[in-house]
Design an enzyme around this catalytic site. Sequence first.
Site, PDB file in Angstrom:
ATOM      1  N   GLU A 109      72.473  95.210 -46.244  1.00 45.22           N
ATOM      2  CA  GLU A 109      72.978  96.484 -46.748  1.00 45.22           C
ATOM      3  C   GLU A 109      71.827  97.323 -47.268  1.00 45.22           C
ATOM      4  O   GLU A 109      70.852  96.771 -47.778  1.00 45.22           O
ATOM      5  CB  GLU A 109      74.013  96.235 -47.854  1.00 45.22           C
ATOM      6  CG  GLU A 109      75.254  95.495 -47.352  1.00 45.22           C
ATOM      7  CD  GLU A 109      76.302  95.252 -48.439  1.00 45.22           C
ATOM      8  OE1 GLU A 109      76.030  95.600 -49.606  1.00 45.22           O
ATOM      9  OE2 GLU A 109      77.384  94.731 -48.120  1.00 45.22           O
ATOM     10  N   ARG A 136      81.628  88.465 -49.209  1.00 48.39           N
ATOM     11  CA  ARG A 136      80.166  88.410 -49.136  1.00 48.39           C
ATOM     12  C   ARG A 136      79.729  88.625 -47.698  1.00 48.39           C
ATOM     13  O   ARG A 136      80.277  88.030 -46.778  1.00 48.39           O
ATOM     14  CB  ARG A 136      79.633  87.048 -49.613  1.00 48.39           C
ATOM     15  CG  ARG A 136      79.844  86.747 -51.084  1.00 48.39           C
ATOM     16  CD  ARG A 136      78.898  87.563 -51.965  1.00 48.39           C
ATOM     17  NE  ARG A 136      78.962  87.145 -53.343  1.00 48.39           N
ATOM     18  CZ  ARG A 136      79.849  87.579 -54.232  1.00 48.39           C
ATOM     19  NH1 ARG A 136      80.762  88.457 -53.848  1.00 48.39           N
ATOM     20  NH2 ARG A 136      79.830  87.148 -55.476  1.00 48.39           N
ATOM     21  N   HIS A 159      80.818  98.700 -49.183  1.00 50.02           N
ATOM     22  CA  HIS A 159      80.783  97.766 -50.316  1.00 50.02           C
ATOM     23  C   HIS A 159      81.379  98.400 -51.575  1.00 50.02           C
ATOM     24  O   HIS A 159      80.745  98.466 -52.633  1.00 50.02           O
ATOM     25  CB  HIS A 159      79.352  97.315 -50.580  1.00 50.02           C
ATOM     26  CG  HIS A 159      79.279  95.997 -51.311  1.00 50.02           C
ATOM     27  ND1 HIS A 159      78.249  95.110 -51.157  1.00 50.02           N
ATOM     28  CD2 HIS A 159      80.110  95.412 -52.210  1.00 50.02           C
ATOM     29  CE1 HIS A 159      78.442  94.047 -51.916  1.00 50.02           C
ATOM     30  NE2 HIS A 159      79.579  94.217 -52.568  1.00 50.02           N
TER      31      HIS A 159
END
Length: 537
Positions: A271, A242, A289
Site C-alpha cells: 500500500e 490484512r 484501507h
Amino acid sequence: MVQVQQPLDTDKEMFTVLVSDQMDKEGLKPVLESSLVNVVFQPVHDTSVPLDQIDALLIRSATTVTKDLLNRMPRLKIIGRAGVGVDNVDMDAATSNGVVVINAPDGNTISTAEHTFAMLASLVRNIPQANQSMKKGKWDRKAYQGAELYGKTLGVIGFGRIGAELAARARGFRMNVIAFDPFLTKSRAEKHRVTPVDLEEVLSKSDFISVHTPLTKETKGLLNKETLQKTKQGVYILNCARGGIIDEKALYEAIESRHVKGAAIDVFEEEPAINHPLTTLDQVITTPHIAASTSEAQKNVAEQVAIEVLDYLNGKPAPHALNLPYLDGDVFEKFSPITKLTRTLGEMSSQLFRAPVQEIELSYAGEISHQETGLFNRSFLAGFFRHRIDGYVNEVNASWIAKERDVQVAEKHENESQGYSNFVKATVIGEKDTLEVYGTFSREIGPRIVQINEFSLDFQPAKHTLYVQHNDQPGVIGKVGQLLGTHNVNIATMQVGRKNEGGKAIMLLSTDKECDQSVLEAFARIDEIVSVSSIEL
C-alpha cells in the site's frame, strides 16, 4: 503551542499530557475535563514543546517515538497509541526507560465489521457498478441483476472479535454462517451461533468467504491458486483484514476465469495500491484501507487511550499495556532464566497444539515452586499467543488475551520434581486432545525440554526446530537425515524419545535454517513418519 489549562487542585499532583497527532476531541474528553491534567496539542517535534515536562504522550500513526525522543522526555510515564499497531514506537527503548505503552485494540471492531458487511451487500447487488453506470447517463437494469443474501452461506476464516461481529450481522440477514479458526472452541462457536468447520469445508461450502485472520507465516497466501480452485463456482471473496492473506495474482486469475464471481478488497499486500490490477476488474470493489475509518472508531480509540492514560497517571493499572515495566538488574538476573524457560514452553506448546484451546495448566516443582509464579505464567502465555494473534504480545497483555479468548489458566505447585532442581510442566487442554510439555533450566545451559507427552528426552530448544512423530523402526533416522540433506538443511542436534521398542516415537531436531513447506511435504514420502511440525522460536 496550544494548551488547555484546567483549574488547579493544589492538593494533588498535576500532569502534562501532550497530544502530538490529530485526535478526536470528543474522545479526549476524559483528559480534557480532568482537573489533574494540562493538555498540550502540538507535534512532538515542535521546538516550543517542553519535552522535559511531559508526563504522557498521546499519538496515532504520524508520530514516531524513537530512543532519542524518549531520552529527551525524562518525566514521560506512558504512551497512548490511539489505534492497534505500535510499529511507530521503539518498544525496547520505551521499556528500558520505564515508559508504559498502551493501545486501543477494540476501538475499530464495529467499524471494520460493518465495512465488511457493507462491502458484501454492495458486492452481491452490484451497487458500485450500477451507480457508476447511472452517473454515465445509462439505465441498464439487466446488466446489474444481483442475488439475495438470504439463505446463502458465509464462510468466515478467522473468528476473532471482528469475525464474530460480522457473523452477527450475517445472521441478521438470515444467512448461514460457518467459521474456520484453528483455535475456535466448540463453546465459543455455540455462543456466537456459528458452525465450526475445517478450512476445506469453508472453501467447498461457502457462497461468500471473508478472511479475518492475523497475517502470519501460516496465513500468508492462505487463499492462493490451489485453495481458490477448491471453492464453489461463483464464490465471492472479501478481505478487510490484512493484505497478503490472499494471493492477489491468483485472485485476479480466478476472477478472469469466472471461477470467482467477484471480490471486495480493502487491504493490499503493498500500500498504497495505486493502479492495482484488481481495480481494473468490473467484478471487484476496492476501498483504500478505510474499514476502520469512521468518526465513531476514531472517537472510540481516542477515548480508550485517554481513559487508560488518566487512570495510569492516577496510580491505577493499565490493562492494555504492551510492554513490561523495566526491571532492575538484580531482579532481571534472578528471573530471566525462568521466564525464558516458560516463554519457550509457551511457544513450543502453541506450535505443537494446533487446535482450539480450552484450558492451560502450569505446574511448578523444585526451587521454582517457592517463587511468585505470576510472572512465569504470563511469560508462558506471551510465548503461547505470539503465534496465534496478529499483534504485539508480551507478559503484560498476555493474560488479557487469554481471558478474551475464553482460555482458562490455572497453576499448581507440586512436590515431585523428577530429580530436577527446577521443573515446569505445561498442560494444554483442548476439546479432544491434551498436550503435555515438561521443561527445566540451568543458568549454565539454559532451558531444556525433558518430556513431551509420554516421551522422555533432553533437548535444548533452538531457533529452528523440527518435531517428528514416527514409528520406531530401523533406518528412520537415516531417512530423515538424507531428506534434510537433499534439501540442503543441516542438522545441528537431534534427540529421540520412545517408550517401547518398535512402537511410537518422536524426534526433536534443531536445524541451521527454517524448513519451508516443500521440506515438510517431502516427509510424507517416508512411510514411517506420522507427522512433522516446524517450530520457530
